[in-house]
Scaffold this active site. Sequence first.
Site, PDB file in Angstrom:
ATOM      1  N   ASN A 241       1.189  -1.483  -0.144  1.00 51.15           N
ATOM      2  CA  ASN A 241      -0.227   0.345  -0.103  1.00 51.15           C
ATOM      3  C   ASN A 241       1.055   1.022  -0.016  1.00 51.15           C
ATOM      4  O   ASN A 241       1.792   0.913   0.550  1.00 51.15           O
ATOM      5  CB  ASN A 241      -0.832   0.442   1.282  1.00 51.15           C
ATOM      6  N   ASP A 310      -3.447  -6.503   4.978  1.00 51.51           N
ATOM      7  CA  ASP A 310      -4.841  -7.926   5.742  1.00 51.51           C
ATOM      8  C   ASP A 310      -3.738  -8.871   5.371  1.00 51.51           C
ATOM      9  O   ASP A 310      -4.990  -9.926   5.596  1.00 51.51           O
ATOM     10  CB  ASP A 310      -6.069  -6.711   5.419  1.00 51.51           C
ATOM     11  N   LYS A 318       9.876 -18.928  -4.535  1.00 54.73           N
ATOM     12  CA  LYS A 318      11.018 -18.752  -5.034  1.00 54.73           C
ATOM     13  C   LYS A 318      11.419 -17.815  -6.182  1.00 54.73           C
ATOM     14  O   LYS A 318      12.769 -17.782  -6.253  1.00 54.73           O
ATOM     15  CB  LYS A 318      11.817 -19.315  -3.949  1.00 54.73           C
ATOM     16  N   PRO A 336      -2.387 -12.050  10.341  1.00 56.78           N
ATOM     17  CA  PRO A 336      -2.544 -11.713  11.786  1.00 56.78           C
ATOM     18  C   PRO A 336      -2.767 -10.754  11.920  1.00 56.78           C
ATOM     19  O   PRO A 336      -1.934  -9.386  11.534  1.00 56.78           O
ATOM     20  CB  PRO A 336      -1.044 -12.179  12.671  1.00 56.78           C
ATOM     21  N   ASP A 337      -4.193 -10.245  12.777  1.00 57.39           N
ATOM     22  CA  ASP A 337      -4.498  -8.776  13.547  1.00 57.39           C
ATOM     23  C   ASP A 337      -3.409  -8.294  14.166  1.00 57.39           C
ATOM     24  O   ASP A 337      -3.269  -8.801  15.557  1.00 57.39           O
ATOM     25  CB  ASP A 337      -5.493  -8.621  13.557  1.00 57.39           C
ATOM     26  N   ILE A 338      -1.963  -7.381  14.536  1.00 56.18           N
ATOM     27  CA  ILE A 338      -1.017  -7.169  15.223  1.00 56.18           C
ATOM     28  C   ILE A 338      -2.040  -6.583  16.525  1.00 56.18           C
ATOM     29  O   ILE A 338      -1.416  -6.928  17.622  1.00 56.18           O
ATOM     30  CB  ILE A 338      -0.555  -6.480  14.450  1.00 56.18           C
ATOM     31  N   PHE A 355      -4.587   3.076  15.004  1.00 48.61           N
ATOM     32  CA  PHE A 355      -4.654   3.701  13.789  1.00 48.61           C
ATOM     33  C   PHE A 355      -5.816   3.421  13.038  1.00 48.61           C
ATOM     34  O   PHE A 355      -6.074   2.180  12.971  1.00 48.61           O
ATOM     35  CB  PHE A 355      -3.742   4.206  12.975  1.00 48.61           C
ATOM     36  N   LYS A 369     -13.907  -0.033  15.396  1.00 54.37           N
ATOM     37  CA  LYS A 369     -12.675  -0.505  15.635  1.00 54.37           C
ATOM     38  C   LYS A 369     -11.684  -0.088  17.390  1.00 54.37           C
ATOM     39  O   LYS A 369     -11.105  -1.094  17.603  1.00 54.37           O
ATOM     40  CB  LYS A 369     -11.467  -0.235  14.513  1.00 54.37           C
ATOM     41  N   LYS A 373     -11.559  -4.285  18.822  1.00 54.50           N
ATOM     42  CA  LYS A 373     -10.372  -4.711  18.853  1.00 54.50           C
ATOM     43  C   LYS A 373      -9.467  -4.351  20.215  1.00 54.50           C
ATOM     44  O   LYS A 373      -8.070  -4.712  20.526  1.00 54.50           O
ATOM     45  CB  LYS A 373      -8.634  -3.897  17.895  1.00 54.50           C
TER      46      LYS A 373
HETATM   47  N1  CTP Z   1      -3.522  -3.462  11.982  1.00 52.50           N
HETATM   48  C1  CTP Z   1      -2.677  -4.568  11.859  1.00 52.50           C
HETATM   49  N2  CTP Z   1      -2.417  -5.499  12.064  1.00 52.50           N
HETATM   50  C2  CTP Z   1      -3.644  -5.697  11.131  1.00 52.50           C
HETATM   51  C3  CTP Z   1      -4.060  -4.986  10.700  1.00 52.50           C
HETATM   52  C4  CTP Z   1      -3.982  -3.769  10.935  1.00 52.50           C
HETATM   53  O1  CTP Z   1      -1.994  -4.717  13.453  1.00 52.50           O
HETATM   54  N3  CTP Z   1      -3.498  -7.420  10.277  1.00 52.50           N
HETATM   55  C5  CTP Z   1      -3.580  -2.432  13.219  1.00 52.50           C
HETATM   56  C6  CTP Z   1      -2.870  -1.276  12.311  1.00 52.50           C
HETATM   57  O2  CTP Z   1      -1.744  -1.132  12.087  1.00 52.50           O
HETATM   58  C7  CTP Z   1      -3.869  -0.303  12.621  1.00 52.50           C
HETATM   59  C8  CTP Z   1      -5.226  -0.544  13.042  1.00 52.50           C
HETATM   60  O3  CTP Z   1      -5.256  -2.099  12.351  1.00 52.50           O
HETATM   61  O4  CTP Z   1      -3.342   1.074  13.859  1.00 52.50           O
HETATM   62  C9  CTP Z   1      -6.683  -1.236  11.865  1.00 52.50           C
HETATM   63  O5  CTP Z   1      -6.026  -0.858  10.722  1.00 52.50           O
HETATM   64  P1  CTP Z   1      -7.128  -0.019   9.082  1.00 52.50           P
HETATM   65  O6  CTP Z   1      -5.899  -1.294   8.160  1.00 52.50           O
HETATM   66  O7  CTP Z   1      -7.596   0.967   9.351  1.00 52.50           O
HETATM   67  O8  CTP Z   1      -8.304  -1.242   9.419  1.00 52.50           O
HETATM   68  P2  CTP Z   1      -8.140  -3.042   9.114  1.00 52.50           P
HETATM   69  O9  CTP Z   1      -7.997  -3.428  10.997  1.00 52.50           O
HETATM   70  O10 CTP Z   1      -7.159  -3.911   9.128  1.00 52.50           O
HETATM   71  O11 CTP Z   1      -9.821  -3.475   9.126  1.00 52.50           O
HETATM   72  P3  CTP Z   1     -10.376  -3.305   7.951  1.00 52.50           P
HETATM   73  O12 CTP Z   1      -9.032  -3.553   6.138  1.00 52.50           O
HETATM   74  O13 CTP Z   1     -11.488  -4.173   7.729  1.00 52.50           O
HETATM   75  O14 CTP Z   1     -10.665  -1.607   8.045  1.00 52.50           O
END
Ligand code: CTP
Length: 440
Positions: A241, A310, A318, A336-338, A355, A369, A373
């Site tokens: 991105n 995501d 490779k 994973p959602d960190i 954020f 969110k 979260k």
């Molecule tokens: N984040 C994270 N790990 C992921 C995705 C997001 O830690 N795999 C964190 C980002 O660093 C940010 C927050 O989650 O602090 C929200 O990120 P955002 O991209 O706005 O939303 P998503 O959780 O990805 O949800 P969506 O794409 O459905 O809006």
Amino acid sequence: MYDEDTDTLSPAGSCMTAFAPLSPQNGDDRQAALRDRTILVGVCGGIAAYKCAGIVSTLRQSGADVHVIMTEAAQKFVAPLTFAALSNHDVHTDMFAKDTTWDIAHIGLVRKTDAFVILNATANTIAKLAHGIADDLLTTCVLATRKPLLVAPAMNTQMLEADATQANIRCLQERGFEFVQPAAGFLACGETGDGRLAEEEEIIAALCAMLTRSRSLASEHVLITAGPTREFLDPARFLSNPSSGRMGYALAREAAARGAAVTLVSGPTELPAPAGAERVSVTSALDMHAAVLERLRGTTMFIGAAAVADFRPSASSKIKTKKEDADVNLAMTRNPDIIADVARQKPPACLVVGFAAETDDMERNAEDKLLRKGLDCIVVNSIAAHGTDGAFGARDNAVTILWRQAGNGHVERCRLARAPKTAIAAAILDQAAALRAQRR
Ligand code: CTP
């Protein structure tokens, strides 16, 4: 500065028209901020140089150890002896002075300093600072310091408003220099307009606020994610991105400047490592996830500023996929959602700030969110436009900060007008520090 029409606040020092006026301080606050602090004061050449003498005197009377550097032009307006008498120290005027008691003049001067104030800053000195020119003791010391820097400009209105001066000020603000807005009034050139050196009260209040902030995160361990992640399909292709990493880097630099121990887990960016922070470079979301969880122990504040991908390709090769190999259909796997994992596994008192990058329904999505979260605070910004109007890749940003009130869990919010990411970072950390204080 509050704007009723847009319901936004301008972060302090965000642009020439939006420097926040600081409320006057009482003598006790001033003494508390200045006592036993070492302040390096640079005085530039201009008629207001005589006013700088009063400021140096007040700083010393408030308990600060004040050292003065004068440019050659400043010495044409006021004799160094005036500043020597008021500061009770020799005045530094020469890069190559022989009888200095300091080690290497410019390094010794900045090493023992808590803050550096440049008074009566001329368009010329501001231009030199913006371009890293170090052709006298003052500009050399600025280049050699990582300490908080406050600039109080004074010049003719046209010079202040000139595109070059405004661009130079903006460039310095983006690097973390703070500015005190010049006042309007009668100027020595006979014109009336903006450009007078700000009032002593205002300069000293800005300095005190800067010094107080410089210790405000002294006991914090701040872990920050920044930048994009890259999810490789093969050695030649990845999904990512447009995140530049600037917001997370500004947060890291500001947190370090406030005395925190800072670890920055960064995806690929062009940015240099922020002064005072440890940088851990990662590429993919899985790398970032592992790097963060490994470092979570002892963290008191986590800020997820990274634009984490995501999804990743379910399989990566490779070997480069040749385009002759026919159409490619990608199977994707959720990363994973960190930050959600951080919120689940964090040390008990750790504050978690996220954020939200949104294109629509910004505050409603962000609130969702925040709660979903398990975050304490979330900063929402728009990615509807790219470049100068949006958040991705831009130097400025406009955000709303939402946080859960301790006790009743009610969601509060504060909207910040578009400003350099450095100023936005400072406002986010002000809010985060206030929330940490409530939880201690
Ligand atoms: N984040 C994270 N790990 C992921 C995705 C997001 O830690 N795999 C964190 C980002 O660093 C940010 C927050 O989650 O602090 C929200 O990120 P955002 O991209 O706005 O939303 P998503 O959780 O990805 O949800 P969506 O794409 O459905 O809006």
